[in-house]
Design a protein around this motif. Sequence first.
Motif, PDB file in Angstrom:
ATOM      1  N   SER A 130     -44.114  60.912  -5.240  1.00  0.00           N
ATOM      2  CA  SER A 130     -44.646  60.183  -4.082  1.00  0.00           C
ATOM      3  C   SER A 130     -46.153  60.416  -3.937  1.00  0.00           C
ATOM      4  CB  SER A 130     -43.920  60.609  -2.806  1.00  0.00           C
ATOM      5  OG  SER A 130     -44.027  62.009  -2.604  1.00  0.00           O
ATOM      6  N   ILE A 131     -46.589  61.641  -4.175  1.00  0.00           N
ATOM      7  CA  ILE A 131     -48.023  61.954  -4.084  1.00  0.00           C
ATOM      8  C   ILE A 131     -48.776  61.334  -5.256  1.00  0.00           C
ATOM      9  CG2 ILE A 131     -49.738  63.787  -3.898  1.00  0.00           C
ATOM     10  CD1 ILE A 131     -47.886  63.533  -1.505  1.00  0.00           C
ATOM     11  N   SER A 132     -48.149  61.283  -6.428  1.00  0.00           N
ATOM     12  CA  SER A 132     -48.771  60.623  -7.570  1.00  0.00           C
ATOM     13  C   SER A 132     -48.994  59.148  -7.279  1.00  0.00           C
ATOM     14  CB  SER A 132     -47.892  60.773  -8.819  1.00  0.00           C
ATOM     15  OG  SER A 132     -47.868  62.119  -9.269  1.00  0.00           O
ATOM     16  N   LEU A 133     -48.023  58.512  -6.648  1.00  0.00           N
ATOM     17  CA  LEU A 133     -48.169  57.106  -6.289  1.00  0.00           C
ATOM     18  C   LEU A 133     -49.273  56.923  -5.252  1.00  0.00           C
ATOM     19  CD1 LEU A 133     -44.439  55.925  -6.135  1.00  0.00           C
ATOM     20  CD2 LEU A 133     -46.100  55.568  -7.964  1.00  0.00           C
ATOM     21  N   LEU A 134     -49.376  57.865  -4.331  1.00  0.00           N
ATOM     22  CA  LEU A 134     -50.486  57.829  -3.373  1.00  0.00           C
ATOM     23  C   LEU A 134     -51.819  57.929  -4.113  1.00  0.00           C
ATOM     24  CD1 LEU A 134     -51.698  57.908  -0.513  1.00  0.00           C
ATOM     25  CD2 LEU A 134     -51.325  60.406  -0.531  1.00  0.00           C
TER      26      LEU A 134
END
Length: 390
Positions: free
Chosen positions: A299-303
């Motif tokens: 999820s943080i990578s997508l952010l």
Amino acid sequence: MTLKVNKAVWAIRSIFFVCGLALSSWAPMVPFAKARLHLDDASLGMLLLLLGTGAIIMMPISGYLSQKFGNRIIITISAVLIAFTLPLLAFFDGIVFMSLSLLLFGAGIGTIDVAMNAFGIHLQNLYGRPIMSSLHGLFSVGGLFGSMGLGILMKIGLSPLVAAICISLLVIVTLSLQYNNLFSASEEFENIPANDSESSAWSWSWLNRSVLFLGFLCFIVFMVEGAMLDWSALFLHENKGLDESLAGVGYAVFSIAMAGMRLFGDGIVEKYNASIVVLAGAILASAGLLLGIFSPLVSISLLGFFLLGCGAANIVPVFFNEAGKLKNVSTAAAVAVITTMGYSGQLLGPAGIGFIAHASSLSKALTVCAFLIFLAAPLYLMNFSSGKKL
């Protein structure tokens, strides 16, 4: 003249949109082409190179043609070529005719890319306000709609050929409705600034240090965009454990962020200035990509990929703006150079990333991209801030 300029702005906005729409319509057709031509992955990869080859061949030539005949006629001819060849990509089942069609389709894309950007820069100078970011944003929005739209048309029962014809008709109708709103060659040449005259030697435009430096900066940013297109899904699958069926979400998040930020980019450039936009954008893009690479959470990578799209969105439009301000270089020539170099980055850069990844790792290769896009900001500021030129 003000009314004419306003109409021309809306006309070129619609041209950017349908151009993005037509180009991205090819993507859903690729699996059908592979099955129809009985190609393996390697052969398909060679076939797909023809689109980029056709574009790169025509970009320098189209700049010269735009300078000689005016952008409206070049936009018209290339749009017709795109509309004619797109259905052929869903029709031919022989490799020779398919290859020729894809080469011509790419040639049309490369030609209209240069002409519509040169026209947009010229309009911006007359309009007195930034418009290039929103134009590139509409191209991106058209790309999102094109990849989905053709798929939807096929989902409701249309064959790929009929669906492609529908997209082509939309391109032709848009061009027909907006043709008279685009400046004719005589109107365009009447309003060309003295520093943009045709007396500037064409060959010198390719040797001008400022033009080549802008092209190099565009190469860097387009290379990062190409890396997201070609490597983000593989990275999310192999490094973050995301299922293959969902791995494409990384590029989707990046594309949506970039399109959205470009639609608001004109106001941002107008409120602040080009130097702040490039510096802040490069920092945000680099930080976002590093976050995407090193975060342990998907999820943080997508952010991070979202932040990369936000940061990178308005850097290239600023470089195009800068090309329109260069002294003693025609806008058409400058745009041809930086577009060719930028597009080369999008095509060749991902291959370089592959070599780095093979020698080390994909994470390290993408980290190089983060460093390069950050480096673009100080390079730009040292050479183009406050009206300074190389």
